[in-house]
Design a protein around this motif. Structure first.
Motif, PDB file in Angstrom:
ATOM      1  N   LYS B  16      17.088   6.697 -19.799  1.00 43.83           N
ATOM      2  CA  LYS B  16      17.741   5.841 -20.696  1.00 43.83           C
ATOM      3  C   LYS B  16      17.276   5.580 -22.052  1.00 43.83           C
ATOM      4  O   LYS B  16      17.842   4.902 -22.631  1.00 43.83           O
ATOM      5  CB  LYS B  16      17.696   4.427 -19.909  1.00 43.83           C
ATOM      6  CG  LYS B  16      18.041   4.271 -18.489  1.00 43.83           C
ATOM      7  CD  LYS B  16      17.431   3.062 -17.632  1.00 43.83           C
ATOM      8  CE  LYS B  16      17.609   1.682 -18.557  1.00 43.83           C
ATOM      9  NZ  LYS B  16      17.488   0.602 -17.718  1.00 43.83           N
ATOM     10  N   GLY B  17      16.326   6.443 -22.313  1.00 42.31           N
ATOM     11  CA  GLY B  17      15.750   6.155 -23.751  1.00 42.31           C
ATOM     12  C   GLY B  17      14.458   4.843 -23.766  1.00 42.31           C
ATOM     13  O   GLY B  17      14.683   3.933 -22.712  1.00 42.31           O
ATOM     14  N   SER B  19      13.828   2.457 -25.851  1.00 45.14           N
ATOM     15  CA  SER B  19      14.209   1.364 -26.222  1.00 45.14           C
ATOM     16  C   SER B  19      15.166   0.507 -25.128  1.00 45.14           C
ATOM     17  O   SER B  19      14.856  -0.574 -25.102  1.00 45.14           O
ATOM     18  CB  SER B  19      15.512   1.435 -27.430  1.00 45.14           C
ATOM     19  OG  SER B  19      14.482   1.862 -28.691  1.00 45.14           O
ATOM     20  N   ALA B  20      15.875   1.337 -24.460  1.00 46.85           N
ATOM     21  CA  ALA B  20      16.761   0.577 -23.481  1.00 46.85           C
ATOM     22  C   ALA B  20      15.936   0.301 -22.056  1.00 46.85           C
ATOM     23  O   ALA B  20      16.437  -0.068 -21.321  1.00 46.85           O
ATOM     24  CB  ALA B  20      17.783   1.638 -23.319  1.00 46.85           C
ATOM     25  N   TYR B  99       8.904  14.578 -27.572  1.00 51.09           N
ATOM     26  CA  TYR B  99       9.559  15.223 -28.663  1.00 51.09           C
ATOM     27  C   TYR B  99      10.628  14.174 -29.539  1.00 51.09           C
ATOM     28  O   TYR B  99      10.820  14.144 -30.551  1.00 51.09           O
ATOM     29  CB  TYR B  99      10.308  16.422 -28.429  1.00 51.09           C
ATOM     30  CG  TYR B  99       9.266  17.722 -28.074  1.00 51.09           C
ATOM     31  CD1 TYR B  99       8.443  17.781 -29.125  1.00 51.09           C
ATOM     32  CD2 TYR B  99       9.278  18.307 -26.957  1.00 51.09           C
ATOM     33  CE1 TYR B  99       7.332  18.707 -29.057  1.00 51.09           C
ATOM     34  CE2 TYR B  99       8.485  19.374 -26.743  1.00 51.09           C
ATOM     35  CZ  TYR B  99       7.465  19.450 -27.850  1.00 51.09           C
ATOM     36  OH  TYR B  99       6.467  20.522 -27.649  1.00 51.09           O
ATOM     37  N   ARG B 100      10.797  13.064 -28.336  1.00 52.34           N
ATOM     38  CA  ARG B 100      12.116  12.246 -28.843  1.00 52.34           C
ATOM     39  C   ARG B 100      11.725  10.988 -29.085  1.00 52.34           C
ATOM     40  O   ARG B 100      12.430  10.258 -29.993  1.00 52.34           O
ATOM     41  CB  ARG B 100      12.793  12.210 -27.455  1.00 52.34           C
ATOM     42  CG  ARG B 100      14.515  11.829 -27.602  1.00 52.34           C
ATOM     43  CD  ARG B 100      15.188  11.700 -26.459  1.00 52.34           C
ATOM     44  NE  ARG B 100      15.668  12.980 -25.983  1.00 52.34           N
ATOM     45  CZ  ARG B 100      16.042  13.302 -24.738  1.00 52.34           C
ATOM     46  NH1 ARG B 100      15.745  12.422 -23.711  1.00 52.34           N
ATOM     47  NH2 ARG B 100      16.613  14.238 -24.531  1.00 52.34           N
ATOM     48  N   GLU B 101      10.557  10.186 -28.559  1.00 50.32           N
ATOM     49  CA  GLU B 101      10.448   8.853 -28.837  1.00 50.32           C
ATOM     50  C   GLU B 101       9.309   8.337 -29.876  1.00 50.32           C
ATOM     51  O   GLU B 101       9.004   7.467 -29.839  1.00 50.32           O
ATOM     52  CB  GLU B 101      10.053   8.233 -27.395  1.00 50.32           C
ATOM     53  CG  GLU B 101      11.264   8.594 -26.304  1.00 50.32           C
ATOM     54  CD  GLU B 101      12.294   7.692 -26.657  1.00 50.32           C
ATOM     55  OE1 GLU B 101      12.705   7.071 -27.668  1.00 50.32           O
ATOM     56  OE2 GLU B 101      13.262   7.875 -25.737  1.00 50.32           O
ATOM     57  N   ARG B 103       9.065   7.945 -32.753  1.00 52.74           N
ATOM     58  CA  ARG B 103       9.532   6.894 -33.661  1.00 52.74           C
ATOM     59  C   ARG B 103       9.452   5.328 -33.210  1.00 52.74           C
ATOM     60  O   ARG B 103       9.573   4.672 -33.819  1.00 52.74           O
ATOM     61  CB  ARG B 103      11.043   7.098 -34.430  1.00 52.74           C
ATOM     62  CG  ARG B 103      11.948   6.740 -33.147  1.00 52.74           C
ATOM     63  CD  ARG B 103      13.394   7.367 -33.479  1.00 52.74           C
ATOM     64  NE  ARG B 103      13.678   8.107 -32.410  1.00 52.74           N
ATOM     65  CZ  ARG B 103      14.964   7.802 -31.904  1.00 52.74           C
ATOM     66  NH1 ARG B 103      16.001   7.426 -32.820  1.00 52.74           N
ATOM     67  NH2 ARG B 103      15.525   8.098 -30.678  1.00 52.74           N
ATOM     68  N   HIS B 104       9.189   5.376 -31.971  1.00 50.09           N
ATOM     69  CA  HIS B 104       8.980   4.129 -31.326  1.00 50.09           C
ATOM     70  C   HIS B 104       7.463   3.699 -31.263  1.00 50.09           C
ATOM     71  O   HIS B 104       7.236   2.567 -30.760  1.00 50.09           O
ATOM     72  CB  HIS B 104       9.676   3.888 -29.898  1.00 50.09           C
ATOM     73  CG  HIS B 104      11.006   3.964 -30.079  1.00 50.09           C
ATOM     74  ND1 HIS B 104      11.887   3.169 -30.754  1.00 50.09           N
ATOM     75  CD2 HIS B 104      12.039   5.023 -29.555  1.00 50.09           C
ATOM     76  CE1 HIS B 104      13.435   3.588 -30.720  1.00 50.09           C
ATOM     77  NE2 HIS B 104      13.159   4.755 -30.082  1.00 50.09           N
ATOM     78  N   GLY B 152      10.375  26.111 -32.764  1.00 44.35           N
ATOM     79  CA  GLY B 152      11.738  25.536 -32.442  1.00 44.35           C
ATOM     80  C   GLY B 152      12.202  26.210 -31.316  1.00 44.35           C
ATOM     81  O   GLY B 152      12.600  25.605 -30.412  1.00 44.35           O
ATOM     82  N   ASN B 155       9.943  24.321 -28.336  1.00 46.92           N
ATOM     83  CA  ASN B 155      10.087  22.977 -28.009  1.00 46.92           C
ATOM     84  C   ASN B 155      11.772  22.800 -27.520  1.00 46.92           C
ATOM     85  O   ASN B 155      12.014  21.895 -26.647  1.00 46.92           O
ATOM     86  CB  ASN B 155      10.114  22.256 -29.450  1.00 46.92           C
ATOM     87  CG  ASN B 155       8.729  22.216 -29.826  1.00 46.92           C
ATOM     88  OD1 ASN B 155       7.903  22.575 -29.097  1.00 46.92           O
ATOM     89  ND2 ASN B 155       8.512  21.727 -30.988  1.00 46.92           N
ATOM     90  N   TRP B 156      12.553  23.790 -28.229  1.00 42.51           N
ATOM     91  CA  TRP B 156      14.138  23.487 -27.723  1.00 42.51           C
ATOM     92  C   TRP B 156      14.188  23.827 -26.184  1.00 42.51           C
ATOM     93  O   TRP B 156      15.043  23.248 -25.438  1.00 42.51           O
ATOM     94  CB  TRP B 156      15.052  24.608 -28.541  1.00 42.51           C
ATOM     95  CG  TRP B 156      16.279  24.057 -28.520  1.00 42.51           C
ATOM     96  CD1 TRP B 156      17.297  24.751 -27.988  1.00 42.51           C
ATOM     97  CD2 TRP B 156      17.092  22.905 -28.994  1.00 42.51           C
ATOM     98  NE1 TRP B 156      18.496  24.081 -28.060  1.00 42.51           N
ATOM     99  CE2 TRP B 156      18.258  23.007 -28.673  1.00 42.51           C
ATOM    100  CE3 TRP B 156      16.685  21.836 -29.761  1.00 42.51           C
ATOM    101  CZ2 TRP B 156      19.325  21.918 -28.809  1.00 42.51           C
ATOM    102  CZ3 TRP B 156      17.449  20.812 -29.957  1.00 42.51           C
ATOM    103  CH2 TRP B 156      18.567  20.765 -29.656  1.00 42.51           C
ATOM    104  N   TRP B 160      16.795  22.305 -22.560  1.00 48.04           N
ATOM    105  CA  TRP B 160      17.781  23.119 -21.673  1.00 48.04           C
ATOM    106  C   TRP B 160      17.407  23.667 -20.450  1.00 48.04           C
ATOM    107  O   TRP B 160      17.914  24.037 -19.458  1.00 48.04           O
ATOM    108  CB  TRP B 160      18.629  23.954 -22.741  1.00 48.04           C
ATOM    109  CG  TRP B 160      17.885  25.180 -23.087  1.00 48.04           C
ATOM    110  CD1 TRP B 160      17.171  25.255 -24.346  1.00 48.04           C
ATOM    111  CD2 TRP B 160      17.411  26.298 -22.697  1.00 48.04           C
ATOM    112  NE1 TRP B 160      16.426  26.204 -24.490  1.00 48.04           N
ATOM    113  CE2 TRP B 160      16.636  27.117 -23.405  1.00 48.04           C
ATOM    114  CE3 TRP B 160      17.725  27.014 -21.189  1.00 48.04           C
ATOM    115  CZ2 TRP B 160      16.104  28.375 -23.113  1.00 48.04           C
ATOM    116  CZ3 TRP B 160      17.241  28.032 -21.193  1.00 48.04           C
ATOM    117  CH2 TRP B 160      16.523  28.835 -21.920  1.00 48.04           C
TER     118      TRP B 160
END
Lengths: 189, 189
Positions: B16-17, B19-20, B99-101, B103-104, B152, B155-156, B160
């Motif tokens: 969900k991420g 924040s959510a 890698y994604r969060e 910024r929180h 790159g 991490n990528w 996938w």
């Protein structure tokens, strides 16, 4: 107004994330009312889908032109890598939203975008396969995995590359096409 | 309970991420009360920082061992790439949150993590520089950009790669170290 709404939303999504950005935040940035937002988009998710669609449709269109123009696998691959890297300059923030926020699309919309991404990827894979078959690239490569490696290099550059820094996008694109070609070229080519 | 809280949070953040996902969502998954959460973490952000810290500290530690064990630049690089790719199997979801969060995190915490990430990256850059200087790698490489390209690719793969699919992590790591080495090796080496 639609273009401004998109632009400000992208900036806010990069800064705070999609979930943490409200429609109120977006309209506040532009000093307009929520009515202006809903005139153009029926929801925040509809706006996110608009961003995703316009980004991938544009890439697919430009990729198609390259495939129709270039003759050799090597040339096609170089141009596609350049297309992705040159986009950082104009589309950096948009690219970051595109890579990061797909999970906030509705399942149907996410499927549409994933299919288009797969098409973009499949076309790169076809270039690699073509190059392996005609001897431009090494025989022992797995085209699918090399495609993901190339996309890793280019997509990751959206996370760190600063087009206003010491290195130009031109130089970055040259360096990366050189690295990738050395990685896959057959000795004879 | 701490380990379970971390594990369920990671799954929810991926799905969900950050924040959510609410603390309530996390404790509901485990059938415990919010009190159990606050016993271990003073906030959702503190938990996110714990996840980030444990991930990068572990990578730094294992990277250090490689640098102390391997003699040649080539061997060091291969082992570091393998370290990152092999982690997908055990740490896939954790890696995606990492890698994604970021910024929180609070600005101070994000700085701490960015400094550690920079250290990990700098060590890879040193391997490349070492290889360029001792003739293992090509002279005309920019060590910094090659480092980002390698990260790159690895991490990528967290985005996938399905470790339960047709290809094993072992095969993926072999393919990617082969691709990277061809991309940077000098002809003589």
């Amino acid at each position: 107004m639609k273009a401004e709404l998109i632009k400000e939303s992208i900036n806010l999504f990069v800064e705070k994330g999609f979930s943490a950005t409200s429609i109120q935040d977006i309209v506040d940035k532009l000093g307009v009312t929520k009515g202006s937002f809903y005139y153009h988009f029926k929801s925040k998710e509809a706006l996110l889908m608009h961003i995703h669609l316009s980004y991938i449709d544009d890439l697919l269109k430009r990729q198609k032109t390259i495939l129709e123009t270039e003759k050799e696998a090597r040339g096609k691959l170089v141009k596609v890598v350049e297309l992705l890297i040159h986009d950082i300059e104009k589309q950096g923030a948009l690219g970051r939203v595109y890579y990061r926020e797909i999970r906030h699309l509705t399942p149907e919309n996410a499927t549409t975008i994933r299919e288009k991404r797969a098409e973009f990827r499949d076309r790169i894979e076809s270039i690699i396969t073509e190059g392996i078959e005609n001897g431009e690239f090494r025989k022992n490569l797995e085209a699918k995995m090399i495609t993901f490696a190339i996309l890793g290099i280019t997509n990751w550059s959206y996370q760190w590359f600063n087009p206003n820094g010491d290195l130009s996008v031109r130089e970055l694109a040259d360096m990366y096409t050189d690295f990738i070609l050395h990685g896959i070229q057959s000795k004879e080519s």
